[in-house]
Design a protein around this motif. Structure first.
Motif, PDB file in Angstrom:
ATOM      1  N   PHE A  80       9.023 -24.765   7.016  1.00  0.00           N
ATOM      2  CA  PHE A  80       9.967 -25.530   6.209  1.00  0.00           C
ATOM      3  C   PHE A  80      10.160 -24.821   4.874  1.00  0.00           C
ATOM      4  O   PHE A  80       9.232 -24.685   4.092  1.00  0.00           O
ATOM      5  N   GLU A 116      12.553 -23.948   1.334  1.00  0.00           N
ATOM      6  CA  GLU A 116      13.599 -24.349   0.388  1.00  0.00           C
ATOM      7  C   GLU A 116      14.409 -23.091   0.076  1.00  0.00           C
ATOM      8  O   GLU A 116      13.968 -22.233  -0.697  1.00  0.00           O
ATOM      9  N   TYR A 164      10.892 -21.291  -1.920  1.00  0.00           N
ATOM     10  CA  TYR A 164       9.612 -22.012  -1.873  1.00  0.00           C
ATOM     11  C   TYR A 164       9.314 -22.423  -0.430  1.00  0.00           C
ATOM     12  O   TYR A 164      10.189 -22.930   0.273  1.00  0.00           O
ATOM     13  N   ILE A 165       8.080 -22.168   0.026  1.00  0.00           N
ATOM     14  CA  ILE A 165       7.695 -22.536   1.395  1.00  0.00           C
ATOM     15  C   ILE A 165       6.883 -23.831   1.343  1.00  0.00           C
ATOM     16  O   ILE A 165       5.783 -23.855   0.772  1.00  0.00           O
ATOM     17  N   HIS A 166       7.425 -24.881   1.934  1.00  0.00           N
ATOM     18  CA  HIS A 166       6.654 -26.125   1.980  1.00  0.00           C
ATOM     19  C   HIS A 166       5.465 -25.967   2.919  1.00  0.00           C
ATOM     20  O   HIS A 166       4.353 -26.340   2.594  1.00  0.00           O
ATOM     21  N   GLU A 167       5.745 -25.409   4.083  1.00  0.00           N
ATOM     22  CA  GLU A 167       4.664 -25.210   5.039  1.00  0.00           C
ATOM     23  C   GLU A 167       5.090 -24.212   6.102  1.00  0.00           C
ATOM     24  O   GLU A 167       6.201 -24.278   6.622  1.00  0.00           O
ATOM     25  N   LYS A 215       1.129 -22.986   2.513  1.00  0.00           N
ATOM     26  CA  LYS A 215       1.440 -24.389   2.214  1.00  0.00           C
ATOM     27  C   LYS A 215       1.755 -24.467   0.729  1.00  0.00           C
ATOM     28  O   LYS A 215       0.982 -23.961  -0.089  1.00  0.00           O
ATOM     29  N   ASP A 216       2.896 -25.036   0.397  1.00  0.00           N
ATOM     30  CA  ASP A 216       3.326 -25.105  -1.003  1.00  0.00           C
ATOM     31  C   ASP A 216       3.174 -23.735  -1.672  1.00  0.00           C
ATOM     32  O   ASP A 216       2.475 -23.587  -2.680  1.00  0.00           O
ATOM     33  N   ASP A 260       4.914 -20.341  -3.295  1.00  0.00           N
ATOM     34  CA  ASP A 260       6.163 -19.974  -3.976  1.00  0.00           C
ATOM     35  C   ASP A 260       6.549 -18.533  -3.622  1.00  0.00           C
ATOM     36  O   ASP A 260       6.710 -17.671  -4.497  1.00  0.00           O
ATOM     37  N   ASN A 302      15.677 -30.981   3.004  1.00  0.00           N
ATOM     38  CA  ASN A 302      14.334 -30.437   2.723  1.00  0.00           C
ATOM     39  C   ASN A 302      13.910 -29.382   3.746  1.00  0.00           C
ATOM     40  O   ASN A 302      12.737 -29.284   4.105  1.00  0.00           O
ATOM     41  N   THR A 359      14.639 -28.910   6.951  1.00  0.00           N
ATOM     42  CA  THR A 359      14.373 -29.222   8.359  1.00  0.00           C
ATOM     43  C   THR A 359      15.649 -29.331   9.192  1.00  0.00           C
ATOM     44  O   THR A 359      15.609 -29.839  10.312  1.00  0.00           O
ATOM     45  N   ARG A 378       9.161 -35.196   8.535  1.00  0.00           N
ATOM     46  CA  ARG A 378       9.751 -34.558   7.342  1.00  0.00           C
ATOM     47  C   ARG A 378      11.233 -34.876   7.195  1.00  0.00           C
ATOM     48  O   ARG A 378      11.742 -34.991   6.075  1.00  0.00           O
TER      49      ARG A 378
END
Lengths: 319, 319
Positions: free
Chosen positions: A76, A78, A83-86, A93-94, A96, A158, A160, B290
């Protein structure tokens, strides 16, 4: 050497594919480095930056020629910030990632989900060349997807969007999916899903050729297609179910997107017309006739290069 | 009077809604003229041009203030040219509406499907204000829809994007739909579909309060909601089925689009939380977690004005 250069990076759980690509989409150089997942993948940006700098110097490319890096990661993302959420397979995970890689290289960085970038690659130079509306479905161990609408990749609120493997196709009593739901397209139409269904079906057909393969635990999706081609009834039933449900899922997506092309890739697509013919029949059954008229099915053309080509195109589109 | 003015036109089978709207989205004047469907709707562009000219003069607006006309029609529309492939209720077929209206008025004209424009109106000034990703579902006699992704309305390759009422939700044995398919969302979740399902359900519940209404042929979707609120079992079963299937269909669209807001409008939405609460439960069951986290449900806010406001916004976005 002159002209603009775009860098594509396709980050997988095992290797990172990298490529320098020129304005016409020609691959000037492509290579791989291993993905170091130690310490939650913390060293990956350094590895990428170093690999790029080395090849840049080798090729005699001036940093000012490089328009940026377009990177894909399975997870996931952004897109606007990188930015990588996961990204479970990689350990992030989180993280940047975009900012970090940009800081290390001095280049602009754009990041997207790897399946979205593969769709974008096919949109630039592959089976979906120049389409404003495109649905790409990858039938592999899982089912991945990428969607282009109004000429842009869909990322969503977000990151997905286009998670096509997780459309529900069996509302009740479906098989459990890795995502935590049941009855997702991935449980029915991935290579894994096809094998699972074949095991169930073979129980009802004593004479099925699938039995011995099941007992040796070596059954693959390819075997199921081959058995169906040889007239095996259990395999034929599975193939019908798979293509029917996949055709319905794609038709339902097409009713939202109204695509010009539907691009099918991944290992399962190697079944060729044996997959595509019943899939088209199912699609036409479930799609609005006007929607079906607008769209053709194509096999993906770029194979493993789709991600890096899509990455390069992401840079080109943003510059 | 100074400042830019945007004209919205919402062309229905009975009336044409028209509005002059200023830059802030305030309606300066709104009114209706009858839709003349004689001669396959040939006189409609003249009627619109005349109505606009009259009100322009009344309001003392200079033609140079008018940025253009954004028109919605129920049918398959080529947005870039304003060409109408087909609008059954109005009588148009292969009708070059945008060009004709532009020629008559001297203003630029943009045209889109009416449901898409309603979504765009909600996106500008209503329940989906400022969202980059939005799914709007209208539950009326039929089920209509509009989708916004990456900040733009989806039209698709031949104007059939976001035909959300025709997503297949009952793969086998579903009720016939006006579109020629069976098992479409419209057959299950429109006001008409709810009444049809209530008639079937009541057969299995001898004590149902719905029986007498069915016999007098006056059963409405509102009655079904009311009976369910009063504990009628047949009505409760129907309400559960409707919200479950609607929640699944919306979740499947959301997995493609990943919206920030899901806007529910139309007559059936007047059931309020009695509709929305079970709908949200079903949505969360079928959506990726999500995807569900990213999105909220809202009721449409603009009612019958959504179309003209969306038309004005279409002009504003293109100028």
């Amino acid at each position: 050497m002159s002209g603009h250069v775009y860098i594509g990076a396709d980050i997988g759980g095992t290797t990172i594919k990298l490529a320098f690509i020129n304005e016409e989409g020609q691959i000037m150089k492509k290579w791989e480095v291993p993905t170091n997942t130690d310490d939650k993948g913390a060293a990956i940006p350094d590895d990428i930056a170093e690999a790029i700098e080395q090849v840049r110097a080798e090729l005699g490319i001036n940093p000012s020629q490089i328009m940026g890096i377009g990177a894909g990661a399975p997870g996931f993302v952004e897109t606007s910030t990188g930015y990588i959420h996961e990204a479970v397979n990689i350990g992030w995970k989180d993280f940047d990632f975009g900012q970090i890689l940009s800081g290390l290289t001095g280049y602009d960085v754009w990041v997207d989900n790897d399946a979205n970038l593969a769709a974008l690659g096919e949109n630039w130079l592959g089976a979906g060349r120049g389409c404003k509306e495109l649905i790409a479905v990858t039938l592999g161990t899982g089912v991945g997807g990428g969607v282009i609408a109004n000429g842009s990749v869909l990322n969503g609120a977000n990151g997905t969007a286009a998670e096509l493997g997780h459309v529900t196709v069996i509302p009740e009593g479906g098989a459990p999916c890795n995502c935590g739901k049941t009855g997702c397209l991935e449980t029915e139409a991935s290579a894994t899903g096809i094998v699972r269904k074949a095991k169930v079906a073979a129980e009802n057909y004593e004479d099925s050729a699938l039995h011995s393969l099941i007992q040796s635990n070596e059954l693959t999706a390819k075997d199921v297609f081959q058995a169906a081609a040889e007239g095996d009834e259990a395999a034929s039933v599975v193939l019908h179910q798979v293509t029917d449900v996949l055709g319905m899922a794609i038709a339902n997506m097409a009713i939202v997107i109204n695509p010009e092309k539907i691009v099918i890739g991944g290992g399962v697509s190697q079944a060729g017309d044996q997959l595509l013919n019943p899939l088209k029949t199912a699609y036409r059954k479930y799609a609005l006739s006007r929607t079906a008229e607008a769209s053709t099915f194509e096999f993906a053309e770029l194979g493993n290069d789709a991600g890096v080509i899509g990455g390069a195109y992401l840079v080109k589109k943003n510059k």
